[in-house]
Structures are given as C-alpha cells and as structure tokens.
Design a protein around this motif. Structure first.
Motif, short mmCIF file in Angstrom:
data_model
loop_
_atom_site.label_atom_id
_atom_site.label_comp_id
_atom_site.label_asym_id
_atom_site.label_seq_id
_atom_site.Cartn_x
_atom_site.Cartn_y
_atom_site.Cartn_z
N UNK A 13 5.72 -3.58 -4.94
CA UNK A 13 6.11 -4.92 -4.49
C UNK A 13 4.96 -5.57 -3.72
N UNK A 14 4.09 -4.75 -3.17
CA UNK A 14 2.89 -5.26 -2.50
C UNK A 14 2.11 -6.18 -3.45
N UNK A 15 1.98 -5.74 -4.72
CA UNK A 15 1.27 -6.55 -5.71
C UNK A 15 2.06 -7.81 -6.07
N UNK A 16 3.38 -7.67 -6.23
CA UNK A 16 4.19 -8.80 -6.68
C UNK A 16 4.18 -9.92 -5.65
N UNK A 17 4.24 -9.55 -4.37
CA UNK A 17 4.20 -10.56 -3.31
C UNK A 17 2.89 -11.34 -3.39
N UNK A 18 1.79 -10.62 -3.55
CA UNK A 18 0.49 -11.29 -3.61
C UNK A 18 0.34 -12.13 -4.87
N UNK A 19 0.94 -11.69 -5.98
CA UNK A 19 0.89 -12.49 -7.20
C UNK A 19 1.68 -13.78 -7.06
N UNK A 20 2.83 -13.69 -6.43
CA UNK A 20 3.65 -14.89 -6.21
C UNK A 20 2.94 -15.84 -5.25
N UNK A 21 2.36 -15.26 -4.21
CA UNK A 21 1.65 -16.08 -3.22
C UNK A 21 0.41 -16.75 -3.83
N UNK A 22 -0.31 -16.02 -4.68
CA UNK A 22 -1.55 -16.54 -5.28
C UNK A 22 -1.27 -17.20 -6.63
N UNK A 36 13.66 1.04 5.32
CA UNK A 36 13.91 2.04 6.37
C UNK A 36 12.64 2.52 7.04
N UNK A 37 11.52 2.52 6.29
CA UNK A 37 10.23 2.94 6.82
C UNK A 37 9.40 1.70 7.17
N UNK A 38 9.19 1.41 8.44
CA UNK A 38 8.47 0.18 8.81
C UNK A 38 7.01 0.17 8.37
N UNK A 39 6.48 1.32 7.92
CA UNK A 39 5.10 1.37 7.45
C UNK A 39 5.02 1.47 5.92
N UNK A 40 6.12 1.20 5.24
CA UNK A 40 6.12 1.28 3.79
C UNK A 40 5.23 0.19 3.20
N UNK A 41 4.53 0.52 2.11
CA UNK A 41 3.58 -0.42 1.52
C UNK A 41 4.23 -1.70 1.04
N UNK A 42 5.50 -1.65 0.68
CA UNK A 42 6.16 -2.87 0.20
C UNK A 42 6.23 -3.93 1.28
N UNK A 43 6.08 -3.52 2.56
CA UNK A 43 6.14 -4.46 3.67
C UNK A 43 4.78 -5.01 4.07
N UNK A 44 3.71 -4.36 3.59
CA UNK A 44 2.38 -4.71 4.09
C UNK A 44 1.92 -6.10 3.69
N UNK A 45 2.46 -6.62 2.57
CA UNK A 45 2.07 -7.96 2.15
C UNK A 45 3.01 -9.03 2.69
N UNK A 46 4.11 -8.60 3.33
CA UNK A 46 5.08 -9.56 3.86
C UNK A 46 4.57 -10.24 5.12
N UNK A 330 -6.26 2.09 -10.05
CA UNK A 330 -6.85 3.04 -9.10
C UNK A 330 -6.18 2.88 -7.75
N UNK A 331 -6.29 3.92 -6.90
CA UNK A 331 -5.79 3.82 -5.55
C UNK A 331 -6.72 2.93 -4.73
N UNK A 332 -6.14 2.27 -3.74
CA UNK A 332 -6.93 1.43 -2.85
C UNK A 332 -6.46 1.67 -1.42
N UNK A 333 -7.41 1.88 -0.53
CA UNK A 333 -7.06 2.11 0.87
C UNK A 333 -6.66 0.79 1.52
N UNK A 334 -5.53 0.82 2.27
CA UNK A 334 -5.04 -0.36 2.97
C UNK A 334 -4.71 0.03 4.39
N UNK A 335 -5.31 -0.62 5.36
CA UNK A 335 -5.01 -0.32 6.77
C UNK A 335 -3.65 -0.90 7.13
N UNK A 336 -2.80 -0.09 7.76
CA UNK A 336 -1.45 -0.56 8.05
C UNK A 336 -1.19 -0.76 9.55
#
Length: 339
Positions: A13-22, A36-46, A330-336
């Motif tokens: 969902x991290x990608x989908x949010x950025x696609x919708x935004x861009x 439930x996990x406040x550090x989940x990647x799906x939240x990082x683009x929110x 590929x994997x990409x490092x994202x600071x959370x």
C-alpha cells in the motif's frame, strides 16, 4: 483536497499511496491509515496514522466509520474485513464517506471463500475450474487425494479462506528427507505427513484439495467502473524468480471481459489463473488491488489512481496499457523513525 483512508493493508500500500498522490492530473490527496503495528510500511506513506484496535464484525465497521467521521474522510479503501465494511455500508453512507469496495454481499462473500466461489461459477462458462473437493476430516482428505490422483492429477491443498500462499501445500511423495534438510524451504509435503497432521484432530477448518496446476501462472489486474463495466485489464505473467512479463494475452483479456461482464465487480480487482495442459484454470479472484499491482503499473496505467477516480465518480478516459514489458522488483531501505 480529497481525504483517503486505508485500514490494515499489505506493505505494498506504500506504493499505491504514492501512485495516487503522484497522479498525472495534479489532484491533491491527504492520506490516513490505521494498522495494529504503528511502524508497518503501509503507514509510512500516509500523512496521518493511528493504531488499529483488535475488533471484528460490526464493532470493527463502527470503528472505521467513527474514524472516517472524525477525520472527515471522503473515500475509504478497505482491505481487512472488507466484507464487514460492505455489510455495514450504511454507516459510511450516513456520514458521506464513499467506499471503494464491492457492495454485492453474496458475490463478495463467495470471492473470499474459494469453494463458494467455485460453486457459484460452475456451469456459467466463464472460466475453467480445477478439479477439487472440500474436506474437513483426515478420512475425507485421503479419499479426495485418491480420487484426484486416479484422474491423473498431481495434488495440492489450501484453506478455502486464505490470502496469497497461506496454507498452500503441494503433495510430493518423492521428497528426499536429506535433500530437504540441505535445500531451500519448499511448499511441498508428503501425503503421509499431511494425513498424519490432519489425523491429529477430529475435524479441521475447510481445506480445498485440488489438482495441481503446473503451467504458466498469470495475475490479471483489472479496473472497472462503479457499475462493474471493465475499463482495462493487464495480464502479468510470472516467470522465473522475481521476473514478470506484462503480456498482451488475448485469451486472458477475453476471459477478463467475460468475468467482468457477468460478475460486475467494481473498481480494482485481480484474477489469478494458471495453465494446465494448455487451459487457463482459475485460482481465485481478489476483489481488491493485488499485492503486485505496482509492477503492473509499469504498463503506464496508474490503476490505483484510476480506481480512486472511479470510486469518486470522476470521469475516466480508458487507458492504453503498454505490453511486452519485462519487470522485477528490489528491496529498498526506508527510514521509519524521525530521530
């Protein structure tokens, strides 16, 4: 500024949010997410994120509706408990929040439980269904396995209600125990092991025992209007490892049109098929954006953004996907953290 809420989603969902935004139209969106996990990647683009409680049924739908009301959400794109969200859609209608979800409850419930969906499709001449039986006891499992092998099939099994590859196993009685210990972890197991595990309980949750499809696998990402009229479809062929090909497969494009015209699934959905002896057979249909949709979007079609436009009642010019594209990821490092 349009406010969009996505509840517990996959990390993609991290990608989908950025696609919708861009998006190419310059439309502005503000994103809200819960998990439930406040550090989940799906939240990082929110833009805004909150912790989600452990609820089910109407209580979960009420939590989501209260969240939407509190934040004046324009569009809710659910994944977790989407059946409950659709079942209690009136909660969202009452506060003016649109839903990107299939409201046909019989169809939605069937798509979530694979055996019900296969039963619904029998005799409708839309897509070939694999041979299968649903079992809940070790004795029935043994009987189904013997029937399928007698028909010349290799056999696999999977829970009737699961996502992705959860619970999927291939029965292979030629496994070498030593090679298995030294090799990669596989999805294979022997009939004896599976039967022994199932025999440990009197009854277990529904398992679908079915023919193993050994040909090429495709994931077809589809976009439709709110009324379920197909706008576009992009077949994504799975190759070796992480390699995919966006392929203009006319047989699968026609299959997608038949399914869309008959079932009328709205917005974004995903059809998964796999060939066996030259025939594409249905694995499942997911009434949501697929986990690999961001790869399909390399076709130059921004499917998440177009699905949002459809849900908001905005006009859509049918896109022309680019095919013949080989892709991977590929994997990409994202600071959370922000410390």
């Amino acid at each position: 500024m349009t406010r969009i809420y996505m509840n517990r989603w996959f990390s993609t969902a991290y990608h989908y949010i950025n696609m919708i935004r861009d998006n190419p139209d310059g439309e502005s969106f503000e994103f809200y997410g819960t998990h439930p996990n406040p550090q989940h990647m799906s939240l990082m683009a929110s833009d805004h994120a909150e912790t989600e409680p452990d609820l089910t049924g109407r209580a979960y739908a009420e939590f989501c509706a209260e969240f939407c009301k509190r934040h004046e959400i324009d569009l809710f794109i659910p994944r977790l408990h989407m059946e409950e969200i659709a079942r209690h859609a009136s909660l969202f209608d009452a506060i003016g929040t649109k839903l990107l979800v299939c409201r046909d409850l019989d169809l939605l419930d069937a798509m979530v439980e694979k055996d019900k969906f296969y039963e619904m499709l029998q005799g409708r001449d839309l897509v070939t269904i694999p041979d299968y039986e649903v079992v809940t006891t070790a004795e029935a499992f043994k009987s189904a396995y013997e029937k399928l092998t007698a028909r010349g099939h290799k056999v696999c099994f999977k829970p009737t209600k699961s996502e992705g590859g959860m619970g999927f196993r291939i029965i292979n009685d030629e496994i070498d125990p030593l090679e298995e210990l030294y090799g990669y972890v596989t999805l294979s197991t022997t009939f004896e092991r599976a039967h022994e595990a199932f025999s440990a309980v009197e009854r277990f949750e529904d398992i679908m025992v079915m023919e193993l499809l050994e040909g090429t696998e495709y994931s077809i990402d589809c976009l439709a209007t709110a009324e379920g009229e197909l706008i576009t479809a992009v077949p994504r062929r799975k190759s070796e490892g992480r390699i995919y090909l966006l392929e203009e497969n006319q047989e699968l494009l026609e299959l997608s049109r038949r399914i869309a015209n008959t079932l009328r699934i709205p917005y974004a959905f995903n059809i998964q098929v796999r060939y066996n002896h030259g025939v594409p057979k249905l694995l499942e249909i997911n009434p949501r954006m697929s986990g690999g949709l961001y790869i399909t979007c390399l076709s130059s079609v921004n499917l998440p953004y177009l699905a949002v436009r459809a849900a908001l009642g905005m006009p859509i010019t049918p896109p022309e996907p680019k095919f013949g594209i080989t892709a991977s990821y590929i994997e990409q490092a994202v600071q959370i953290n922000q410390d």
